[in-house]
Design a protein around this motif. Structure first.
Motif, mmCIF file in Angstrom:
data_model
loop_
_atom_site.group_PDB
_atom_site.id
_atom_site.type_symbol
_atom_site.label_atom_id
_atom_site.label_comp_id
_atom_site.label_asym_id
_atom_site.label_seq_id
_atom_site.Cartn_x
_atom_site.Cartn_y
_atom_site.Cartn_z
ATOM 1 N N GLU A 1 59.365 12.484 43.630
ATOM 2 C CA GLU A 1 60.113 12.548 44.884
ATOM 3 C C GLU A 1 59.675 13.775 45.676
ATOM 4 O O GLU A 1 59.750 14.905 45.185
ATOM 5 N N LEU A 2 59.201 13.535 46.910
ATOM 6 C CA LEU A 2 58.860 14.618 47.832
ATOM 7 C C LEU A 2 60.113 14.952 48.630
ATOM 8 O O LEU A 2 60.639 14.104 49.350
ATOM 9 N N LEU A 3 60.576 16.191 48.499
ATOM 10 C CA LEU A 3 61.910 16.531 48.980
ATOM 11 C C LEU A 3 61.964 17.055 50.403
ATOM 12 O O LEU A 3 63.012 16.950 51.058
ATOM 13 N N TYR B 1 55.266 21.226 43.433
ATOM 14 C CA TYR B 1 56.091 21.070 42.237
ATOM 15 C C TYR B 1 56.663 22.410 41.783
ATOM 16 O O TYR B 1 57.854 22.517 41.479
ATOM 17 N N VAL B 2 55.826 23.438 41.742
ATOM 18 C CA VAL B 2 56.282 24.762 41.298
ATOM 19 C C VAL B 2 57.328 25.322 42.258
ATOM 20 O O VAL B 2 58.304 25.965 41.842
ATOM 21 N N ALA B 3 57.154 25.055 43.556
ATOM 22 C CA ALA B 3 58.096 25.557 44.560
ATOM 23 C C ALA B 3 59.406 24.780 44.567
ATOM 24 O O ALA B 3 60.364 25.202 45.224
ATOM 25 N N GLY B 4 59.465 23.656 43.855
ATOM 26 C CA GLY B 4 60.682 22.848 43.832
ATOM 27 C C GLY B 4 60.761 21.860 44.964
ATOM 28 O O GLY B 4 61.823 21.268 45.207
ATOM 29 N N ASP B 5 59.641 21.624 45.672
ATOM 30 C CA ASP B 5 59.607 20.678 46.784
ATOM 31 C C ASP B 5 59.189 19.288 46.339
ATOM 32 O O ASP B 5 59.234 18.341 47.120
ATOM 33 N N LEU B 6 58.781 19.158 45.090
ATOM 34 C CA LEU B 6 58.369 17.890 44.511
ATOM 35 C C LEU B 6 59.030 17.788 43.147
ATOM 36 O O LEU B 6 58.957 18.719 42.342
ATOM 37 N N ASP B 7 59.687 16.686 42.887
ATOM 38 C CA ASP B 7 60.388 16.507 41.618
ATOM 39 C C ASP B 7 59.825 15.317 40.855
ATOM 40 O O ASP B 7 59.390 14.316 41.448
ATOM 41 N N LEU B 8 59.855 15.430 39.526
ATOM 42 C CA LEU B 8 59.524 14.310 38.644
ATOM 43 C C LEU B 8 60.825 13.729 38.099
ATOM 44 O O LEU B 8 61.701 14.477 37.683
ATOM 45 N N HIS B 9 60.932 12.434 38.090
ATOM 46 C CA HIS B 9 62.120 11.763 37.568
ATOM 47 C C HIS B 9 61.770 11.010 36.284
ATOM 48 O O HIS B 9 60.688 10.439 36.163
ATOM 49 N N GLY B 10 62.691 11.038 35.341
ATOM 50 C CA GLY B 10 62.492 10.323 34.084
ATOM 51 C C GLY B 10 61.935 11.177 32.971
ATOM 52 O O GLY B 10 61.819 10.711 31.836
ATOM 53 N N VAL B 11 61.586 12.427 33.274
ATOM 54 C CA VAL B 11 61.097 13.364 32.262
ATOM 55 C C VAL B 11 61.740 14.721 32.496
ATOM 56 O O VAL B 11 62.200 15.035 33.591
ATOM 57 N N HIS B 12 61.748 15.546 31.448
ATOM 58 C CA HIS B 12 62.272 16.900 31.563
ATOM 59 C C HIS B 12 61.152 17.821 32.052
ATOM 60 O O HIS B 12 60.000 17.680 31.615
ATOM 61 N N PRO B 13 61.456 18.760 32.954
ATOM 62 C CA PRO B 13 60.398 19.652 33.453
ATOM 63 C C PRO B 13 59.781 20.529 32.369
ATOM 64 O O PRO B 13 58.668 21.027 32.533
ATOM 65 N N GLY B 14 60.481 20.709 31.260
ATOM 66 C CA GLY B 14 59.900 21.484 30.168
ATOM 67 C C GLY B 14 58.842 20.716 29.401
ATOM 68 O O GLY B 14 57.983 21.318 28.748
#
Length: 425
Positions: free
Chosen positions: A41-43, A64-77
């Motif tokens: 998701e591009l925020l 992604y690092v800036a928090g402007d792009l999110d991944l869904h269905g997985v944990h960021p760790g």
């Protein structure tokens, strides 16, 4: 006739091999399979500017690092599952001039201006010249500081009790990460033929794991050196706590300033990646000159699957290992032999590094809130992305991990090495 693009349509049209995940954007557009297990998701507009101003893995990583792009269905760790689908789809195809103009006009020319990069990003390689020539002592120190002085507490969460940030060796499929790190140190010790009273020098010793293992289990007088002040401080404290300070020592210093010589053994576990391929001759010459006759070297190093020189990717160079360089193990063996050392054994344990990285990602996921509190979400995201990507690279044989064992054989041919390898299983 010009075409008007939504963000989703533009992204989908530029993906060379198609969009494997579900993509959604803040303008309401989407791309990719609707029933996909994972999503991107591009925020916001800043994220779009990152992607448009640096197409490919660097722009995606910035967003992604800036928090402007999110991944869904997985944990960021541990974004491994999604990243395994996305890994081969981060390069955009080159559009025709007319197509490119239509895309940029649709999405906005203003997005070609790059926003300030996330604070976790270091300067590009050409701008780091202000810190000195590549692999000068000052620039090496800055590069090590960037990666290793993040926070000892953060590394404790990610690496676990061993505080070992190098490939482990799994004696069985179900061995724990701690058991595997212990097995790795013991294999290195056996390959070096360590015996009580001998002297070991560990180059790039990290938090002192090899130094402590050699002193505790083999009665060896061990010195470790690291360019990370945080590592040296932690290691010296742990050495004292374990009652090993009569045998073990870790110094905050460049290995080039070690004054002692005549070591029975020298280990280099994860340092060769940082010294530069052009510096291999001087590095292994330095090691040769600091070994006693019949002394041994064990070089443990990430390698490529071939010996063709090429630059590290932009994300790894800017966010993870500034100035890091990898090459095939054949180049390392050649450099070792060209200094007059005799290679006795050469081993690839790449599959063990994939398992090691899976363990570190699990630790990051399990301790995510504490890690974010310690270093911030941006840095924690860098680590999840980097470790999951590295795991895939090891699994796919894009990079490897090699041990090269060598002796300082005398001019009379005396190596001190047995008729057959005796380090066992």
């Amino acid at each position: 006739m010009s075409r008007t693009y939504t963000i989703g349509a533009a992204i989908e049209s530029l993906m060379r091999d198609g969009m494997p995940l579900r993509f959604t954007a803040y303008d309401g557009s989407s791309a990719g399979p609707e029933d996909a297990e994972f999503g991107i998701e591009l925020l916001n507009e800043r994220g779009l500017s990152y992607i448009m101003s640096a197409p490919g893995d660097l722009g995606l990583a910035r967003a992604y690092v800036a928090g402007d792009l999110d991944l869904h269905g997985v944990h960021p760790g541990d974004p491994y599952a999604a990243f395994s689908l996305l890994m081969n789809h981060t390069k955009f195809r080159t559009p025709s001039p007319v197509e490119a103009l239509n895309i940029v006009r649709s999405l906005g020319f203003s997005h070609l201006k790059p926003p300030p990069v996330p604070p976790q990003e270091t300067l590009p390689r050409w701008r780091r010249l202000v810190e000195g020539l590549r692999h000068s002592e000052g620039r090496d120190a800055d590069s090590i500081h960037h990666h290793y002085d993040v926070s000892n507490e953060f590394y404790e969460y990610v690496l676990g009790p061993s505080m070992t940030y190098t490939c482990a060796l799994f004696p069985t499929e179900d061995a724990t990460l701690e058991e595997a790190q212990e097995a790795k140190y013991d294999l290195v010790a056996r390959k070096l033929g360590l015996e009580p009273g001998q002297r070991l020098l560990d180059l790039g010793c990290g938090w002192g794991g090899m130094v402590r293992h050699a002193a505790k289990h083999y009665g060896v007088h061990a010195i470790g050196v690291t360019l990370s002040r945080e590592q040296a401080s932690w290691a010296q404290r742990r050495i004292k706590e374990e009652g090993l300070d009569h045998l073990a020592e870790v110094r905050f210093m460049d290995y080039r300033h070690v004054e002692e010589s005549g070591f029975d053994a020298i280990s280099s576990i994860g340092l060769t990646e940082h010294i530069g391929v052009k510096n291999y001759p001087s590095y292994f010459t330095w090691i040769r000159d600091h070994l006693k006759p019949e002394g041994r070297l064990l070089n443990h190093c990430i390698t490529r699957n071939d010996n063709r020189p090429r630059n590290t990717g932009a994300f790894i160079d800017r966010y993870v290992f500034p100035d890091g360089e990898l090459i095939g193990s054949g180049t390392i063996v050649t450099a070792v032999e060209d200094t007059g050392l005799e290679v006795q054994h050469h081993e690839n344990i790449r599959v063990h590094y994939a398992k090691t990285l899976a363990g570190w990602c699990k630790n990051l996921q399990d301790n995510w809130d504490a890690c974010v509190a310690e270093v911030g979400e941006g840095t924690a995201r860098v680590w999840g992305l980097y470790m999951a990507g590295s795991r895939l690279a090891f699994e796919r044989n894009e990079i490897q991990l090699h041990h090269v064992l060598a002796t300082k054989t005398t001019s009379q041919g005396e190596s001190g090495y047995p008729l057959r390898h005796d380090f066992g299983a």
